[in-house]
Design a protein around this motif. Structure first.
Motif, PDB file in Angstrom:
ATOM      1  N   TYR A   6       0.842  -1.202   0.000  1.00  0.00           N
ATOM      2  CA  TYR A   6       0.000   0.000   0.000  1.00  0.00           C
ATOM      3  C   TYR A   6       0.874   1.248   0.000  1.00  0.00           C
ATOM      4  N   THR A   7       1.855   1.273   0.884  1.00  0.00           N
ATOM      5  CA  THR A   7       2.755   2.423   0.996  1.00  0.00           C
ATOM      6  C   THR A   7       3.526   2.624  -0.300  1.00  0.00           C
ATOM      7  N   ALA A   8       3.980   1.548  -0.883  1.00  0.00           N
ATOM      8  CA  ALA A   8       4.731   1.639  -2.134  1.00  0.00           C
ATOM      9  C   ALA A   8       3.851   2.169  -3.258  1.00  0.00           C
ATOM     10  N   GLN A   9       2.622   1.672  -3.337  1.00  0.00           N
ATOM     11  CA  GLN A   9       1.702   2.148  -4.376  1.00  0.00           C
ATOM     12  C   GLN A   9       1.362   3.619  -4.165  1.00  0.00           C
ATOM     13  N   LYS A  10       1.159   3.994  -2.916  1.00  0.00           N
ATOM     14  CA  LYS A  10       0.826   5.396  -2.620  1.00  0.00           C
ATOM     15  C   LYS A  10       1.982   6.311  -3.020  1.00  0.00           C
ATOM     16  N   GLN A  11       3.216   5.913  -2.697  1.00  0.00           N
ATOM     17  CA  GLN A  11       4.378   6.709  -3.068  1.00  0.00           C
ATOM     18  C   GLN A  11       4.518   6.800  -4.585  1.00  0.00           C
ATOM     19  N   LYS A  12       4.244   5.714  -5.278  1.00  0.00           N
ATOM     20  CA  LYS A  12       4.317   5.699  -6.744  1.00  0.00           C
ATOM     21  C   LYS A  12       3.294   6.674  -7.333  1.00  0.00           C
ATOM     22  N   ILE A  13       2.088   6.658  -6.780  1.00  0.00           N
ATOM     23  CA  ILE A  13       1.025   7.560  -7.257  1.00  0.00           C
ATOM     24  C   ILE A  13       1.397   9.014  -6.981  1.00  0.00           C
ATOM     25  N   GLU A  14       1.911   9.286  -5.774  1.00  0.00           N
ATOM     26  CA  GLU A  14       2.303  10.655  -5.434  1.00  0.00           C
ATOM     27  C   GLU A  14       3.425  11.151  -6.337  1.00  0.00           C
ATOM     28  N   LYS A  15       4.338  10.276  -6.669  1.00  0.00           N
ATOM     29  CA  LYS A  15       5.430  10.629  -7.577  1.00  0.00           C
ATOM     30  C   LYS A  15       4.877  10.957  -8.971  1.00  0.00           C
ATOM     31  N   GLU A  16       3.910  10.166  -9.414  1.00  0.00           N
ATOM     32  CA  GLU A  16       3.276  10.408 -10.718  1.00  0.00           C
ATOM     33  C   GLU A  16       2.521  11.733 -10.700  1.00  0.00           C
ATOM     34  N   ILE A  17       1.850  12.035  -9.593  1.00  0.00           N
ATOM     35  CA  ILE A  17       1.130  13.312  -9.462  1.00  0.00           C
ATOM     36  C   ILE A  17       2.102  14.481  -9.574  1.00  0.00           C
ATOM     37  N   GLN A  18       3.235  14.393  -8.888  1.00  0.00           N
ATOM     38  CA  GLN A  18       4.240  15.462  -8.950  1.00  0.00           C
ATOM     39  C   GLN A  18       4.763  15.626 -10.367  1.00  0.00           C
ATOM     40  N   LYS A  19       4.988  14.517 -11.049  1.00  0.00           N
ATOM     41  CA  LYS A  19       5.471  14.557 -12.430  1.00  0.00           C
ATOM     42  C   LYS A  19       4.449  15.259 -13.332  1.00  0.00           C
ATOM     43  N   LEU A  20       3.169  14.908 -13.168  1.00  0.00           N
ATOM     44  CA  LEU A  20       2.114  15.526 -13.977  1.00  0.00           C
ATOM     45  C   LEU A  20       1.950  17.004 -13.651  1.00  0.00           C
ATOM     46  N   GLN A  21       2.094  17.375 -12.372  1.00  0.00           N
ATOM     47  CA  GLN A  21       1.999  18.783 -11.999  1.00  0.00           C
ATOM     48  C   GLN A  21       3.126  19.583 -12.632  1.00  0.00           C
ATOM     49  N   LYS A  22       4.338  19.012 -12.697  1.00  0.00           N
ATOM     50  CA  LYS A  22       5.462  19.686 -13.350  1.00  0.00           C
ATOM     51  C   LYS A  22       5.192  19.839 -14.842  1.00  0.00           C
ATOM     52  N   GLN A  23       4.618  18.811 -15.460  1.00  0.00           N
ATOM     53  CA  GLN A  23       4.291  18.893 -16.881  1.00  0.00           C
ATOM     54  C   GLN A  23       3.251  19.980 -17.138  1.00  0.00           C
ATOM     55  N   ALA A  24       2.250  20.061 -16.272  1.00  0.00           N
ATOM     56  CA  ALA A  24       1.205  21.078 -16.422  1.00  0.00           C
ATOM     57  C   ALA A  24       1.795  22.473 -16.286  1.00  0.00           C
ATOM     58  N   LEU A  25       2.685  22.659 -15.319  1.00  0.00           N
ATOM     59  CA  LEU A  25       3.330  23.956 -15.123  1.00  0.00           C
ATOM     60  C   LEU A  25       4.186  24.326 -16.330  1.00  0.00           C
ATOM     61  N   ALA A  26       4.909  23.357 -16.879  1.00  0.00           N
ATOM     62  CA  ALA A  26       5.739  23.608 -18.059  1.00  0.00           C
ATOM     63  C   ALA A  26       4.871  23.997 -19.247  1.00  0.00           C
ATOM     64  N   GLN A  28       1.862  25.372 -19.134  1.00  0.00           N
ATOM     65  CA  GLN A  28       1.319  26.706 -18.875  1.00  0.00           C
ATOM     66  C   GLN A  28       2.373  27.775 -19.162  1.00  0.00           C
ATOM     67  N   THR A  29       3.592  27.549 -18.704  1.00  0.00           N
ATOM     68  CA  THR A  29       4.673  28.506 -18.920  1.00  0.00           C
ATOM     69  C   THR A  29       4.943  28.674 -20.403  1.00  0.00           C
ATOM     70  N   LYS A  30       4.948  27.576 -21.134  1.00  0.00           N
ATOM     71  CA  LYS A  30       5.210  27.607 -22.574  1.00  0.00           C
ATOM     72  C   LYS A  30       4.128  28.402 -23.311  1.00  0.00           C
ATOM     73  N   ARG A  31       2.882  28.199 -22.933  1.00  0.00           N
ATOM     74  CA  ARG A  31       1.774  28.874 -23.616  1.00  0.00           C
ATOM     75  C   ARG A  31       1.576  30.306 -23.155  1.00  0.00           C
ATOM     76  N   ARG A  32       2.062  30.616 -21.970  1.00  0.00           N
ATOM     77  CA  ARG A  32       1.903  31.957 -21.414  1.00  0.00           C
ATOM     78  C   ARG A  32       2.731  32.995 -22.151  1.00  0.00           C
ATOM     79  N   GLY A  33       3.910  32.627 -22.559  1.00  0.00           N
ATOM     80  CA  GLY A  33       4.821  33.567 -23.212  1.00  0.00           C
ATOM     81  C   GLY A  33       4.204  34.293 -24.392  1.00  0.00           C
ATOM     82  N   PRO A  34       3.668  33.579 -25.384  1.00  0.00           N
ATOM     83  CA  PRO A  34       3.051  34.253 -26.527  1.00  0.00           C
ATOM     84  C   PRO A  34       1.852  35.124 -26.145  1.00  0.00           C
ATOM     85  N   VAL A  35       1.115  34.715 -25.139  1.00  0.00           N
ATOM     86  CA  VAL A  35      -0.043  35.512 -24.710  1.00  0.00           C
ATOM     87  C   VAL A  35       0.424  36.836 -24.119  1.00  0.00           C
ATOM     88  N   VAL A  36       1.446  36.784 -23.271  1.00  0.00           N
ATOM     89  CA  VAL A  36       1.987  38.008 -22.678  1.00  0.00           C
ATOM     90  C   VAL A  36       2.538  38.919 -23.769  1.00  0.00           C
TER      91      VAL A  36
END
Length: 118
Positions: A6-26, A28-36
């Motif tokens: 359970y702990t291992a699966q939870k850590q794996k999921i949390e790691k995946e969430i962090q990875k996806l959050q970084k991708q989303a931020l990247a 957003q940053t990429k698309r923000r430049g042309p708008v600004v």
């Protein structure tokens, strides 16, 4: 399921969430430049200052705040329009009719007979 798995699966999921959050931020940053860039170009073209934007933004947010305050304001009470002479129950005439009105109407009584006289 054991605690370790359970702990291992939870850590794996949390790691995946962090990875996806970084991708989303990247993304957003990429698309923000042309708008600004486009906004700055329009500001220069129409001689719009940051103060103009700030005052327009404040007007918009204050309008939204006023609407929110009005929505949260207490509603005024409506005086009752109908009264059950047997029980003293009242109804404002708004919304779904109470059971005592619908029962009386099904027995042939008129709704007007329950009107509260001024």
């Amino acid at each position: 399921m054991t605690r370790d798995s359970y702990t291992a699966q939870k850590q794996k999921i949390e790691k995946e969430i962090q990875k996806l959050q970084k991708q989303a931020l990247a993304l957003q940053t990429k698309r923000r430049g042309p708008v600004v860039t486009s906004i700055l170009r329009s500001m220069r073209e129409y001689d719009i200052t940051p103060d103009d934007i700030a005052s327009a933004y404040n007007r918009k947010t204050s309008h939204v705040a006023k609407k929110a305050a009005a929505a949260g304001a207490p509603k005024r009470t409506v005086p009752p329009k109908y009264r059950n002479p047997k029980t003293g129950d009242t109804w404002t005439g708004r919304g779904k009719a109470p059971r005592w009105i619908t029962a009386a109407e099904s027995e042939g009584q008129q709704r007007d007979s329950f009107l509260i006289k001024p």
